[in-house]
Write a protein that holds these residues in place. Structure first.
Motif, PDB file in Angstrom:
ATOM      1  N   LYS A   2      72.986  -5.992 -46.905  1.00  0.00           N
ATOM      2  CA  LYS A   2      72.146  -7.005 -46.278  1.00  0.00           C
ATOM      3  C   LYS A   2      71.608  -7.978 -47.325  1.00  0.00           C
ATOM      4  CE  LYS A   2      71.458  -4.863 -42.095  1.00  0.00           C
ATOM      5  NZ  LYS A   2      72.327  -5.330 -41.084  1.00  0.00           N
ATOM      6  N   VAL A   3      71.410  -9.222 -46.910  1.00  0.00           N
ATOM      7  CA  VAL A   3      70.863 -10.229 -47.823  1.00  0.00           C
ATOM      8  C   VAL A   3      69.486  -9.793 -48.315  1.00  0.00           C
ATOM      9  CG1 VAL A   3      70.023 -12.603 -47.972  1.00  0.00           C
ATOM     10  CG2 VAL A   3      72.232 -12.132 -46.928  1.00  0.00           C
ATOM     11  N   MET A   4      68.728  -9.122 -47.463  1.00  0.00           N
ATOM     12  CA  MET A   4      67.415  -8.641 -47.890  1.00  0.00           C
ATOM     13  C   MET A   4      67.532  -7.722 -49.107  1.00  0.00           C
ATOM     14  SD  MET A   4      64.372  -6.759 -45.767  1.00  0.00           S
ATOM     15  CE  MET A   4      65.316  -5.344 -45.280  1.00  0.00           C
ATOM     16  N   THR A   5      68.577  -6.916 -49.161  1.00  0.00           N
ATOM     17  CA  THR A   5      68.779  -5.998 -50.282  1.00  0.00           C
ATOM     18  C   THR A   5      68.947  -6.749 -51.593  1.00  0.00           C
ATOM     19  OG1 THR A   5      69.863  -4.472 -48.766  1.00  0.00           O
ATOM     20  CG2 THR A   5      70.190  -4.075 -51.114  1.00  0.00           C
ATOM     21  N   LEU A   6      69.591  -7.910 -51.553  1.00  0.00           N
ATOM     22  CA  LEU A   6      69.784  -8.698 -52.779  1.00  0.00           C
ATOM     23  C   LEU A   6      68.460  -9.047 -53.436  1.00  0.00           C
ATOM     24  CD1 LEU A   6      72.568 -11.210 -51.669  1.00  0.00           C
ATOM     25  CD2 LEU A   6      72.830  -9.138 -53.023  1.00  0.00           C
ATOM     26  N   ASN A   7      67.401  -9.100 -52.646  1.00  0.00           N
ATOM     27  CA  ASN A   7      66.093  -9.473 -53.157  1.00  0.00           C
ATOM     28  C   ASN A   7      65.460  -8.366 -53.996  1.00  0.00           C
ATOM     29  OD1 ASN A   7      62.908 -10.120 -52.620  1.00  0.00           O
ATOM     30  ND2 ASN A   7      64.198 -11.950 -52.586  1.00  0.00           N
ATOM     31  N   PHE A   8      66.074  -7.196 -54.018  1.00  0.00           N
ATOM     32  CA  PHE A   8      65.527  -6.074 -54.769  1.00  0.00           C
ATOM     33  C   PHE A   8      66.427  -5.632 -55.918  1.00  0.00           C
ATOM     34  CE2 PHE A   8      63.827  -5.813 -50.458  1.00  0.00           C
ATOM     35  CZ  PHE A   8      62.471  -5.831 -50.728  1.00  0.00           C
ATOM     36  N   ASP A  35      75.616  -9.184 -38.094  1.00  0.00           N
ATOM     37  CA  ASP A  35      75.372  -8.163 -37.082  1.00  0.00           C
ATOM     38  C   ASP A  35      74.336  -8.707 -36.110  1.00  0.00           C
ATOM     39  OD1 ASP A  35      76.994  -6.326 -38.413  1.00  0.00           O
ATOM     40  OD2 ASP A  35      75.332  -5.546 -39.598  1.00  0.00           O
ATOM     41  N   ASP A  36      74.548  -8.510 -34.841  1.00  0.00           N
ATOM     42  CA  ASP A  36      73.542  -8.912 -33.860  1.00  0.00           C
ATOM     43  C   ASP A  36      72.523  -7.787 -33.724  1.00  0.00           C
ATOM     44  OD1 ASP A  36      74.525 -11.445 -33.239  1.00  0.00           O
ATOM     45  OD2 ASP A  36      75.975 -10.620 -31.828  1.00  0.00           O
ATOM     46  N   GLU A  94      70.334  -9.787 -40.282  1.00  0.00           N
ATOM     47  CA  GLU A  94      71.651  -9.818 -39.656  1.00  0.00           C
ATOM     48  C   GLU A  94      72.791 -10.156 -40.608  1.00  0.00           C
ATOM     49  OE1 GLU A  94      70.558 -10.947 -35.055  1.00  0.00           O
ATOM     50  OE2 GLU A  94      71.323 -12.538 -36.338  1.00  0.00           O
ATOM     51  N   THR A  95      72.505 -10.848 -41.695  1.00  0.00           N
ATOM     52  CA  THR A  95      73.571 -11.307 -42.583  1.00  0.00           C
ATOM     53  C   THR A  95      73.869 -10.255 -43.644  1.00  0.00           C
ATOM     54  OG1 THR A  95      72.845 -13.577 -42.243  1.00  0.00           O
ATOM     55  CG2 THR A  95      74.312 -13.167 -44.105  1.00  0.00           C
ATOM     56  N   GLN A  96      75.164  -9.957 -43.792  1.00  0.00           N
ATOM     57  CA  GLN A  96      75.615  -8.994 -44.797  1.00  0.00           C
ATOM     58  C   GLN A  96      76.656  -9.633 -45.697  1.00  0.00           C
ATOM     59  OE1 GLN A  96      76.417  -4.897 -43.889  1.00  0.00           O
ATOM     60  NE2 GLN A  96      76.109  -5.337 -41.715  1.00  0.00           N
TER      61      GLN A  96
END
Length: 127
Positions: A2-8, A35-36, A94-96
């Motif tokens: 997930k894009v959120m993971t890139l932030n860590f 992903d919906d 949703e974005t991976q």
């Protein structure tokens, strides 16, 4: 991933530990998937304080998403602005990144991403 993971994530190379340029890792040749997932405003409100906003803005731009505002939205902004809430949800939840590379801005080391998983194992000369 997930894009959120890139932030860590930051570069694992020993010489990069003290450099601010090793964060965030920069996506290169990224193949994205979506992903919906049902929007959960409370989750966004809870996760937002843990996000490095400047790094998220950089990653968002590098992935071709619309430019995020200079400052992170307040919980009230997220509750009242449906378009902003949807945009952040799409980007973070949703974005991976399925394929591509994550590149360190300090040393240039490239971490391969395959099937949504980044390989952070380093060769022995970089440990």
């Amino acid at each position: 991933m997930k894009v959120m993971t890139l932030n860590f994530l930051t570069c694992a190379v020993k010489n990069c530990k003290s450099s601010n340029d090793s964060f965030p890792l920069h996506p290169k040749e990224a193949e994205l998937a979506k992903d919906d997932i049902e929007i959960n405003p409370q989750l966004l409100i809870n996760v937002l304080p843990r996000i490095d906003w400047a790094a998220l803005r950089t990653t968002s731009t590098e992935l071709g998403f619309p430019t995020l505002p200079e400052q992170p939205p307040s919980p009230e902004d997220l509750q009242s602005d449906e378009a902003l809430r949807k945009e952040l949800h799409e980007l973070l939840m949703e974005t991976q990144m399925m394929e591509g590379k994550l590149v360190c801005g300090h040393c240039g080391h490239e971490y391969a991403v395959k099937n949504g998983v980044a390989n952070f194992l380093l060769p022995s000369h970089l440990v």
